[in-house]
Scaffold this motif. Structure first.
Motif, PDB file in Angstrom:
ATOM      1  N   ARG A 213     -11.106-109.732 -29.738  1.00  0.00           N
ATOM      2  CA  ARG A 213     -10.999-108.038 -29.554  1.00  0.00           C
ATOM      3  C   ARG A 213     -12.261-107.615 -28.958  1.00  0.00           C
ATOM      4  N   MET A 214     -13.408-108.150 -29.540  1.00  0.00           N
ATOM      5  CA  MET A 214     -14.889-107.852 -28.876  1.00  0.00           C
ATOM      6  C   MET A 214     -14.748-108.033 -27.205  1.00  0.00           C
ATOM      7  N   LEU A 215     -14.046-108.920 -26.854  1.00  0.00           N
ATOM      8  CA  LEU A 215     -13.827-109.293 -25.566  1.00  0.00           C
ATOM      9  C   LEU A 215     -13.232-108.325 -24.507  1.00  0.00           C
ATOM     10  N   THR A 216     -11.966-107.965 -25.411  1.00  0.00           N
ATOM     11  CA  THR A 216     -11.145-107.400 -24.322  1.00  0.00           C
ATOM     12  C   THR A 216     -11.686-105.975 -24.220  1.00  0.00           C
ATOM     13  N   GLU A 217     -12.302-105.665 -25.636  1.00  0.00           N
ATOM     14  CA  GLU A 217     -12.787-103.944 -25.468  1.00  0.00           C
ATOM     15  C   GLU A 217     -13.903-103.899 -24.615  1.00  0.00           C
ATOM     16  N   TYR A 218     -14.719-105.225 -24.469  1.00  0.00           N
ATOM     17  CA  TYR A 218     -15.729-105.107 -23.289  1.00  0.00           C
ATOM     18  C   TYR A 218     -15.143-104.708 -21.912  1.00  0.00           C
ATOM     19  N   ALA A 219     -13.814-105.709 -21.845  1.00  0.00           N
ATOM     20  CA  ALA A 219     -13.084-105.308 -20.403  1.00  0.00           C
ATOM     21  C   ALA A 219     -12.603-103.674 -20.439  1.00  0.00           C
ATOM     22  N   HIS A 220     -12.291-103.321 -21.756  1.00  0.00           N
ATOM     23  CA  HIS A 220     -11.776-101.939 -21.584  1.00  0.00           C
ATOM     24  C   HIS A 220     -12.889-100.938 -21.136  1.00  0.00           C
ATOM     25  N   GLY A 221     -14.086-101.326 -21.572  1.00  0.00           N
ATOM     26  CA  GLY A 221     -15.236-100.465 -21.382  1.00  0.00           C
ATOM     27  C   GLY A 221     -15.361-100.669 -19.773  1.00  0.00           C
ATOM     28  N   GLN A 222     -15.320-101.667 -19.219  1.00  0.00           N
ATOM     29  CA  GLN A 222     -15.715-101.855 -17.735  1.00  0.00           C
ATOM     30  C   GLN A 222     -14.510-101.245 -16.839  1.00  0.00           C
ATOM     31  N   THR A 223     -13.279-101.440 -17.416  1.00  0.00           N
ATOM     32  CA  THR A 223     -12.158-100.984 -16.299  1.00  0.00           C
ATOM     33  C   THR A 223     -11.387 -99.867 -17.081  1.00  0.00           C
ATOM     34  N   GLY A 224     -11.399 -99.472 -18.116  1.00  0.00           N
ATOM     35  CA  GLY A 224     -10.363 -98.425 -18.414  1.00  0.00           C
ATOM     36  C   GLY A 224      -9.048 -98.943 -18.662  1.00  0.00           C
ATOM     37  N   ILE A 225      -8.945-100.288 -18.851  1.00  0.00           N
ATOM     38  CA  ILE A 225      -7.513-100.951 -19.344  1.00  0.00           C
ATOM     39  C   ILE A 225      -7.739-101.516 -20.537  1.00  0.00           C
ATOM     40  N   ASP A 226      -6.806-101.224 -21.411  1.00  0.00           N
ATOM     41  CA  ASP A 226      -7.114-101.738 -23.021  1.00  0.00           C
ATOM     42  C   ASP A 226      -5.643-102.770 -23.211  1.00  0.00           C
ATOM     43  N   ILE A 227      -5.870-104.032 -23.077  1.00  0.00           N
ATOM     44  CA  ILE A 227      -4.975-104.831 -23.448  1.00  0.00           C
ATOM     45  C   ILE A 227      -5.481-105.618 -24.768  1.00  0.00           C
ATOM     46  N   HIS A 228      -4.738-105.522 -25.828  1.00  0.00           N
ATOM     47  CA  HIS A 228      -4.885-106.199 -26.956  1.00  0.00           C
ATOM     48  C   HIS A 228      -4.797-107.915 -26.674  1.00  0.00           C
ATOM     49  N   PRO A 229      -5.803-108.556 -27.111  1.00  0.00           N
ATOM     50  CA  PRO A 229      -5.737-109.976 -27.138  1.00  0.00           C
ATOM     51  C   PRO A 229      -4.299-110.745 -27.705  1.00  0.00           C
ATOM     52  N   GLY A 230      -3.921-109.854 -28.844  1.00  0.00           N
ATOM     53  CA  GLY A 230      -2.501-110.389 -29.232  1.00  0.00           C
ATOM     54  C   GLY A 230      -1.102-110.352 -28.489  1.00  0.00           C
ATOM     55  N   ALA A 231      -1.234-109.715 -27.579  1.00  0.00           N
ATOM     56  CA  ALA A 231      -0.323-109.629 -26.594  1.00  0.00           C
ATOM     57  C   ALA A 231       0.049-110.922 -25.870  1.00  0.00           C
ATOM     58  N   ARG A 232       1.272-111.052 -25.588  1.00  0.00           N
ATOM     59  CA  ARG A 232       1.872-112.376 -24.700  1.00  0.00           C
ATOM     60  C   ARG A 232       2.263-111.889 -23.270  1.00  0.00           C
ATOM     61  N   ILE A 233       1.600-111.980 -22.397  1.00  0.00           N
ATOM     62  CA  ILE A 233       1.905-112.023 -20.920  1.00  0.00           C
ATOM     63  C   ILE A 233       2.003-113.166 -20.136  1.00  0.00           C
ATOM     64  N   GLY A 234       3.010-113.238 -19.173  1.00  0.00           N
ATOM     65  CA  GLY A 234       3.405-114.310 -18.510  1.00  0.00           C
ATOM     66  C   GLY A 234       2.517-114.197 -17.121  1.00  0.00           C
TER      67      GLY A 234
ATOM     68  N   LEU B 143      -8.618-117.552 -27.265  1.00  0.00           N
ATOM     69  CA  LEU B 143      -9.502-117.660 -28.657  1.00  0.00           C
ATOM     70  C   LEU B 143      -8.679-117.252 -29.852  1.00  0.00           C
ATOM     71  N   LEU B 144      -7.849-116.342 -29.547  1.00  0.00           N
ATOM     72  CA  LEU B 144      -7.263-115.702 -30.863  1.00  0.00           C
ATOM     73  C   LEU B 144      -6.039-116.778 -31.198  1.00  0.00           C
ATOM     74  N   ARG B 145      -5.625-117.728 -30.314  1.00  0.00           N
ATOM     75  CA  ARG B 145      -4.740-118.591 -30.689  1.00  0.00           C
ATOM     76  C   ARG B 145      -5.361-119.860 -31.536  1.00  0.00           C
ATOM     77  N   LEU B 146      -6.677-119.791 -31.277  1.00  0.00           N
ATOM     78  CA  LEU B 146      -7.513-120.832 -32.197  1.00  0.00           C
ATOM     79  C   LEU B 146      -7.933-120.076 -33.368  1.00  0.00           C
ATOM     80  N   ASN B 147      -7.339-119.011 -33.701  1.00  0.00           N
ATOM     81  CA  ASN B 147      -7.586-118.359 -34.997  1.00  0.00           C
ATOM     82  C   ASN B 147      -9.035-117.984 -35.116  1.00  0.00           C
ATOM     83  N   VAL B 148      -9.600-117.503 -33.760  1.00  0.00           N
ATOM     84  CA  VAL B 148     -11.041-116.890 -34.240  1.00  0.00           C
ATOM     85  C   VAL B 148     -10.955-115.287 -34.224  1.00  0.00           C
ATOM     86  N   PRO B 149     -11.357-114.935 -35.315  1.00  0.00           N
ATOM     87  CA  PRO B 149     -11.229-113.610 -35.779  1.00  0.00           C
ATOM     88  C   PRO B 149     -12.127-112.581 -35.145  1.00  0.00           C
TER      89      PRO B 149
END
Length: 274
Positions: A149-170, A139-145
């Protein structure tokens, strides 16, 4: 001033404040419901009663409608209509799904405690956080503001893992245990990387004028980073096939095939028994 006057003053003040907000956002519960239904749609190893009775086409249509609804409050800040962006997102879903299969297989194949592929998908917080990151990154690559971040913060709250959507991961990314992992916005991670709990991939300092610069490290292919290691800085590169030991604090690059470890002295004494 009477209680009624105080109430009227408060309400007028709040009306004025509303004009200061630039964005309108969907609700957090709606964002969470979208993520969880999307996960069940892609990986039906767990189902709620309602989803279990729905066919794939109907669920797909519902998910499309939900994503359009989530983006609609942001319409004034989108480059395309929510309906068009939702279509573009779902066009990427097959590719995201394939990446997630690689992630799940990496966890199932490398964790001796894993009982199989289905367990990884159903209960592993690392896999869940990675999946939500991959949705949000698309979604970030589609320029949705903001929504990513709301989605990854939801996952952060569920898991304790904080991954910013802008990171690039293989592909084949493995977060083991996961609690306390932080992966910053400009982090770049290669393929077949394994990260343990408490790892931070962050910036050396926080300043608003650094917003458009690379602030977080690059982790090349086949790297293992053990628990509570901290790797900082946009120029820091961990070379491929390296191992970063637990509790390491790293702000400089290391060559491929490096072994980096924190050395501490632990003294054990036997108590004298009287």
């Amino acid at each position: 001033m009477t209680t009624s006057d105080q109430t009227n003053d408060l309400l007028e003040y709040l009306r004025q404040q509303r004009d200061l907000f630039r964005y309108r956002l969907p609700s957090r519960p709606d964002a969470g419901r979208f993520i969880d239904q999307l996960m069940r749609f892609l990986f039906p190893v767990t189902q709620d009663c309602q989803s279990a009775t729905q066919d794939v086409s109907r669920t797909y249509a519902q998910l499309n409608d939900q994503l359009v609804c989530l983006m609609r409050p942001l319409s004034g800040h989108l480059h395309q209509a929510p309906e068009e962006l939702s279509m573009l997102f779902f066009e990427q879903l097959r590719s995201i799904y394939d990446d997630l299969l690689y992630d799940a297989r990496a966890i199932a194949d490398n964790d001796p405690a894993s009982k199989g592929f289905e367990e990884v998908i159903a209960v592993y917080p690392g896999f869940y956080a990675i999946a939500v990151y991959r949705f949000a990154h698309a979604l970030l690559r589609l320029n949705v503001p903001l929504l990513p971040r709301m989605l990854t913060e939801y996952a952060h709250g569920q898991t304790g893992i904080d991954i910013h959507p802008g990171a690039r991961i293989g592909r084949s990314f493995f977060i083991d245990h996961g609690t306390g992992v932080v992966i910053g916005e400009t982090t770049v991670i290669g393929e077949n990387v394994k990260v343990y709990q408490g790892v931070t991939l962050g910036a050396t300092h926080v300043a608003k004028n650094m917003a458009q610069k690379k602030r977080h490290p690059t982790i090349e292919d086949n790297v293992v980073i053990y628990a509570n290691a901290t790797i900082l800085g946009g120029k820091t590169v961990v070379g491929h096939d390296s191992v970063i030991g637990g509790n390491v604090w790293l702000t400089n690059s290391v060559e491929p095939y490096s072994l980096v470890y924190h050395q501490s002295q632990i003294e054990v004494r036997t108590k004298e028994v009287e």
